[in-house]
Each structure stands twice: as structure tokens, then as C-alpha cells.
Design a protein around this motif. Structure first.
Motif, short mmCIF file in Angstrom:
data_model
loop_
_atom_site.label_atom_id
_atom_site.label_comp_id
_atom_site.label_asym_id
_atom_site.label_seq_id
_atom_site.Cartn_x
_atom_site.Cartn_y
_atom_site.Cartn_z
N ASP A 111 0.82 -1.20 0.00
CA ASP A 111 0.00 0.00 0.00
C ASP A 111 0.87 1.26 0.00
O ASP A 111 0.50 2.27 -0.59
CB ASP A 111 -0.91 0.02 1.23
CG ASP A 111 -1.94 -1.09 1.19
OD1 ASP A 111 -2.19 -1.63 0.10
OD2 ASP A 111 -2.48 -1.45 2.26
N VAL A 112 2.00 1.19 0.73
CA VAL A 112 2.89 2.35 0.85
C VAL A 112 4.34 1.88 0.70
O VAL A 112 4.75 0.90 1.34
CB VAL A 112 2.71 3.06 2.21
CG1 VAL A 112 3.70 4.22 2.33
CG2 VAL A 112 1.28 3.55 2.39
N LEU A 113 5.09 2.57 -0.13
CA LEU A 113 6.53 2.33 -0.27
C LEU A 113 7.25 3.66 -0.12
O LEU A 113 7.01 4.60 -0.89
CB LEU A 113 6.86 1.71 -1.62
CG LEU A 113 8.37 1.52 -1.94
CD1 LEU A 113 9.02 0.56 -0.95
CD2 LEU A 113 8.57 1.04 -3.37
N VAL A 114 8.11 3.77 0.90
CA VAL A 114 8.89 4.99 1.15
C VAL A 114 10.36 4.66 0.92
O VAL A 114 10.90 3.72 1.51
CB VAL A 114 8.68 5.50 2.59
CG1 VAL A 114 9.52 6.75 2.83
CG2 VAL A 114 7.21 5.79 2.83
N VAL A 115 11.02 5.43 0.05
CA VAL A 115 12.43 5.22 -0.28
C VAL A 115 13.22 6.46 0.09
O VAL A 115 12.90 7.56 -0.35
CB VAL A 115 12.61 4.90 -1.78
CG1 VAL A 115 14.09 4.69 -2.09
CG2 VAL A 115 11.81 3.66 -2.17
N LEU A 116 14.23 6.27 0.93
CA LEU A 116 15.14 7.36 1.28
C LEU A 116 16.53 6.98 0.76
O LEU A 116 17.16 6.04 1.25
CB LEU A 116 15.21 7.57 2.80
CG LEU A 116 13.97 8.12 3.50
CD1 LEU A 116 13.00 6.98 3.83
CD2 LEU A 116 14.36 8.85 4.78
#
Length: 594
Positions: free
Chosen positions: A579-584
Motif C-alpha cells: 500500500d505504501v513504499l517509502v524510499v530514502l
């Protein structure tokens, strides 16, 4: 300890100290071109001349070639010594092209400094200058042979210190030439150090050529992140862009030098495609809106499915501050404890290695140089950590034997014994070696952590996958040595090997040997990741939970699973279910573009 007087200042120095070093301890810097702390003395340039007034040696002598002895009285400012040095500098400048305005060495050139300090400003010689043809030495080093003053630093570093033979000195007299027998790229993984070690502008850094003078740069100390050794560097930047990276002296780690990977492995920082702005679903956005959107989505997932539905993956290339901040975030929010790699087996081996290290076992690269026998297990030094190969080279130059237990076709710039044992058999090989050492030695195995918990009984009809003579030779060399060091890798070795390597070092210490253990990890900060990691989870387990809808959001910090995870199809399908993918990340990775 010899006591001597230099320029009316008395000093005690250890036996064997050169007069040039003794003077430096007093803050008196005697001019030098050929002398270098890592290379020692050769007496080629003749510019370190001083006058010996009292003692066993009298008159003008080269301070880099004379050992300090008791009762010496030395003058660096005697008129005769000053005049001698002045004439030497003038001779060295006879054939120099005087091209300082276009030379990249200008501003940090030792020849420039000493010419001015020696008072030489007018060229009296009216004859034609000697000239040379320059060579192509590859994409990293620019060759300008006409600037050479025949100090021999380059050939001594390249051949004697680093162990490569494709660059050296040719011809004689005024035609002495430093280069290759044929133009071509230099073979050494340490060739970039030529630009640092050359006191003139014969070898300059080609990628940063004409980008600015030394005083134009913002210079800052840093640490190399291209392997786990952590070599010290100095970064030069101009107009907010890194243009050059050089070695910074570190007694315990890299000494005076760094490898070419560390020297030139920073250009990703200035790539045009590197992410410069945050993005939301592929479209650029402000930092404020991006952070708000990320936390709103993660808070929504936490409310709807619980905090355990959010997983985090860190990286072994992250700083310790980043790793600690990620761990704190997970604990504060109740998210899953982060994993720091893709290969869980490597994480286990690194965690084991970190738990084994203590002050009695751990050694530095400088300690490694003092070893008289090195046994390396599952390590390819030149490809995994080049400065480890350099340290092993220095030990071998001093008489140490080196044995490598590794199945790969490894090449090193020195003689070594290669023991080609299959990866699965490495642990068994170490167990047999340790068993034979315990049986033949006087020490007990009560301090062992791994060895005593393993079954090393030999099955009936067992045929070793290695040569018994090779193992016998290693056992013999370990028994004879006084300062043996075990080097252990963590990538291709079985899970038991890091612990067995530590047990082997402990056994050698119990035999009254000055032994030690050096682990080679799989990333710049794999050590920090191991300290913070939880081995109960893994990236494989996270993928399984994503596929079962137990994990609905994934936070990736400086990690691109596409780079390491072998099953690309499974990875793509799993990421599509999130549902959510956060890439730093600061790299333009494939996962950042999904």
C-alpha cells in the motif's frame, strides 16, 4: 636512547632514528624530495644536507641517510649546509619547464615551496633544456615527465611498496625516465597515489585536471565508504561539487595511502540523474509536502492494520547516525525492527563476527603489517578491500608468509600460498586445523566458543577435499610464527567460519603468541548494522509477510533490493502488493523509480 643536539636543541630518540626524523620531532623540517615516511631513505635528491659538527660523522651529510647516535651535534642552518642545499635546488631546476601557471600541482608543490625557500629565483644556465616525451598512463594519471627531478619516489612506491612492475625507472644520467616500457593504463589498484607522492607535477590527477588550485577548494576530512576498512580521506569541493579525494594520514588504518576505488569512487555524488528533490508518486514535490505525505500514509497503515504492518530495511552503507535514527523511529512507532541487508546468511555471519571481537583479538591494518604469518579465509583482498592487500604486502616484504584459503582465482601483488578449498568445506578445513593444533599444542580449548559446540568426528571412509600436505604446512607455519594473524571474510564463507577463525586466534594467543583477528565485512558500516540488527527477522521473511498481506508498508533507507535480491520476479510482485513504499536514498536506484 641516543641523545643529540640539533640547532642547539637537545633531544633523545629511539635507536635507528634518522637525523631528518629527529629534527622533525623538534619542529625543524629539513628540506626533502626523495625521503617519505612510508618509503624510508634513499639519498637521491641531496637536498636534505646538514652539517655534522661533533660526533662520529663530520661535515656535510644527507640527514635522511644518517642514524642518530649519542653525542651528535648537527646544524641545519650552517652557512655551508644552506649553500649546498641552495645549489642542489638550482641544479634540479636546470631542466624544469617552469610551467607553474598551467601545472595542477601549483599551490601544493614541494618543488615550488623549496625553490622559493632556498632563494633560487634566477636561471643562470643558458643551455638548452633536456626534454622528454610524455606517456599515456590511463584515465586516472596525467604524465608530464619534463617536470621530473629524479627523486625516485614514484618507482619506489609503485614497485617496492605496492608490488607492481609495469612502471619504473629507465635509462641513465640526465636521461633518467620514469614511466612504462610502453604507453598504456597502469595495472596497479593504487596508481592514484602517484599524484600525492610525487613532489612535483610529473603525475597529476587526470579526472580533476584544471578544476582549480588547492586554495580554490573547500577541503574537509572524511571516511571512505567503498569498503568496510574506513580509510581516512580528504575531500576537495568547488562550487558545491566534489572534484577530488585524497588520502589523509591515519596511523591505525590506511597510513599515507588509499586505493583507487576510494580515491575515485565519489563521482556518483555529482551525477546528473542523482535525486535532487523529493518525489511523490514520481512527481517532484517540496520537502514539507513529501514528509507530510509519507508520515500520513504510514500513520494510516499503523491505525488500520497495526504498527507491525510497517517494515523497515536499512543499509550497510548508511552512517551509524542513520542506522541509529532508523532503529529509534521503529521503536518509537512500534514498527518492525529493521533489517540491514538482503542476504540473511551474511547478516548472521557479520553479527557472529562482531560478537567475537574484543580487545584481545581485534587488530588494525598496521598490526597486520607486523605479522610474520597471515592466514586469510574467504577473502579476495584486491577486489573486496584493496588496502587490506596493501597491508598484507607490507607484511610479506618484511618476511611474513601469507596463505589464502579461498576457491576463487585470486591475484595479489606479492607471493602467497593459495589453498583452493570449496566454500562449503572451509568450516570443515578450519575445524580439522584447529583440532590438529589443539592435539599438538599445550593449550586447552576452554576459551573456545564455536569449536567446542561442533561435531568434528571423522566419518568412516571420509576423504578430505583438500591436500593434507597443505594443511600440514599451514599448521607448521602457525606453530613457528610469533605474530600470526587470522583474516576472515564474511561473504562466501559458511556460517561457522567467523566463530572458528576467532577460536583459532584464541588458541594461538593461549600458546603465548602475539596473535590477532581481522574481519572483513560486506559493507562500509556492516559493523554498525550488526550491532543494531535483529537476526529473528530477514528480508526474505518480510517479503513473505508482504505476500501474505501481514506487511502493508515498506520503508527502504539507502537500500535497493533490486541490486542484491536474486529473485527479481518475486520482488517485483511483492512490491506491487504494498500500500505504501517509502524510499530514502541519494542514488537513482531502480526501487526509487518504481
Amino acid at each position: 636512547m641516543p641523545k643529540l643536539i640539533i640547532d642547539e636543541q637537545e633531544i633523545d630518540v629511539p635507536a635507528g632514528t634518522k637525523v631528518i626524523d629527529a629534527a622533525e620531532k623538534l619542529g625543524i623540517v629539513i628540506p626533502r624530495f626523495c625521503f617519505h615516511p612510508a618509503l624510508g631513505s634513499v639519498g637521491a635528491c641531496r637536498v636534505c644536507a646538514v652539517k655534522f659538527i661533533e660526533g662520529p660523522i663530520k661535515g656535510i651529510q644527507m640527514s635522511c641517510m644518517i642514524d642518530a647516535v649519542d653525542g651528535m651535534v648537527v646544524s641545519t642552518i650552517d652557512e655551508e649546509a644552506v649553500d649546498f642545499r641552495k645549489h642542489v635546488i638550482e641544479w634540479l631546476m636546470l631542466n624544469h619547464p617552469h610551467d607553474c601557471p598551467v601545472c595542477d600541482e601549483g599551490g601544493h608543490c614541494l618543488l615550488q615551496d623549496l625553490t622559493i625557500a632556498g632563494g633560487h629565483g634566477i636561471r643562470r644556465f643558458q643551455g638548452r633544456k633536456r626534454t622528454h616525451l610524455d606517456q599515456y598512463l590511463g584515465p586516472l594519471i596525467q604524465h608530464e615527465m619534463n617536470r621530473c627531478i629524479q627523486c625516485y619516489r614514484c618507482s619506489r612506491f609503485y614497485q617496492e611498496f605496492a608490488g607492481y612492475r609495469d612502471l619504473g625507472v629507465m635509462q641513465i644520467g640526465s636521461r633518467v625516465y620514469f614511466g612504462r616500457y610502453k604507453a598504456g593504463a597502469l595495472e596497479s589498484r593504487f596508481a592514484g597515489n602517484l599524484s600525492d607522492i610525487c613532489p612535483t607535477g610529473v603525475y597529476t590527477d587526470k579526472p580533476s585536471r584544471f578544476t582549480g588550485r588547492r586554495w580554490d577548494f573547500e577541503r574537509s576530512p572524511s571516511v571512505c565508504i567503498n569498503c568496510s576498512l574506513g580509510c581516512h580521506t580528504v575531500v576537495s569541493a568547488r562550487y558545491r561539487q566534489i572534484v577530488r579525494q585524497e588520502a589523509k594520514y591515519s596511523e591505525a588504518v590506511n597510513g599515507h595511502f588509499i586505493c583507487d576505488r576510494g580515491r575515485y569512487g565519489f563521482y556518483y555524488a555529482g551525477q546528473d540523474e542523482r535525486p535532487r528533490h523529493p518525489k511523490i508518486r514520481g512527481k517532484e514535490a517540496s520537502w514539507e509536502n513529501s514528509l507530510k505525505a509519507a508520515f500520513d500514509d504510514l500513520d494510516r497503515i499503523s491505525r488500520e492494520f497495526g504498527p507491525a504492518a510497517i517494515a523497515c530495511v536499512g543499509s550497510v552503507r548508511s552512517s551509524l547516525e542513520t542506522q541509529a535514527a532508523l532503529m529509534r523511529l521503529c521503536r518509537t512507532k512500534g514498527w518492525k525492527v529493521p533489517v540491514y541487508g538482503i542476504d540473511h546468511d551474511i547478516e548472521i555471519k557479520v553479527k557472529t563476527a562482531v560478537s567475537e571481537l574484543d580487545s584481545d583479538l581485534a587488530v588494525s591494518l598496521r598490526d597486520l603489517e607486523k605479522a610474520d604469518y597471515i592466514l586469510a579465509v574467504g577473502v579476495d583482498p584486491l577486489n573486496e578491500a584493496p588496502m587490506l592487500a596493501m597491508a598484507m604486502r607490507q607484511a610479506q616484504r618484511k618476511g611474513a608468509k601469507v596463505s589464502l584459503l579461498d576457491p576463487r582465482p585470486i591475484g595479489l601483488p606479492f607471493d602467497f600460498s593459495h589453498l583452493p578449498v570449496a566454500p562449503d568445506a572451509m568450516g570443515l578445513w578450519l575445524m580439522f586445523l584447529l583440532k590438529k593444533m589443539v592435539e599438538s599444542g599445550t593449550a586447552e580449548d576452554s576459551g573456545f566458543k564455536t569449536y567446542k559446540n561442533l561435531d568434528i568426528s571423522v566419518p568412516e571412509g571420509f576423504v578430505p577435499l583438500w591436500s593434507p600436505d597443505q594443511m600440514a604446512a599451514v599448521e607448521k607455519d602457525l606453530g613457528r610464527s610469533l605474530r600470526p594473524i587470522i583474516v576472515c571474510g564474511t561473504e562466501i564463507v559458511p556460517k561457522t567460519v567467523p566463530g572458528l577463525a576467532a577460536d583459532c586466534a584464541r588458541h594461538l594467543i593461549s600458546m603465548k603468541k602475539a596473535s590477532g583477528l581481522f574481519y572483513l565485512f560486506n559493507g562500509a558500516n556492516a559493523f554498525g548494522a550488526a550491532l543494531l540488527s535483529d537476526l529473528d527477522t530477514s528480508f526474505e521473511k518480510i517479503l513473505t509477510e508482504i505476500e501474505g498481506n501481514a506487511v502493508r508498508a515498506l520503508v527502504l533507507v539507502e537500500n535497493d533490493p533490486y541490486f542484491n535480491f536474486p529473485n527479481r520476479t518475486r520482488l517485483e510482485k511483492a512490491l506491487e502488493r504494498l500500500d505504501v513504499l517509502v524510499v530514502l536514498d541519494y542514488l537513482d536506484s531502480k526501487v526509487a523509480r518504481t
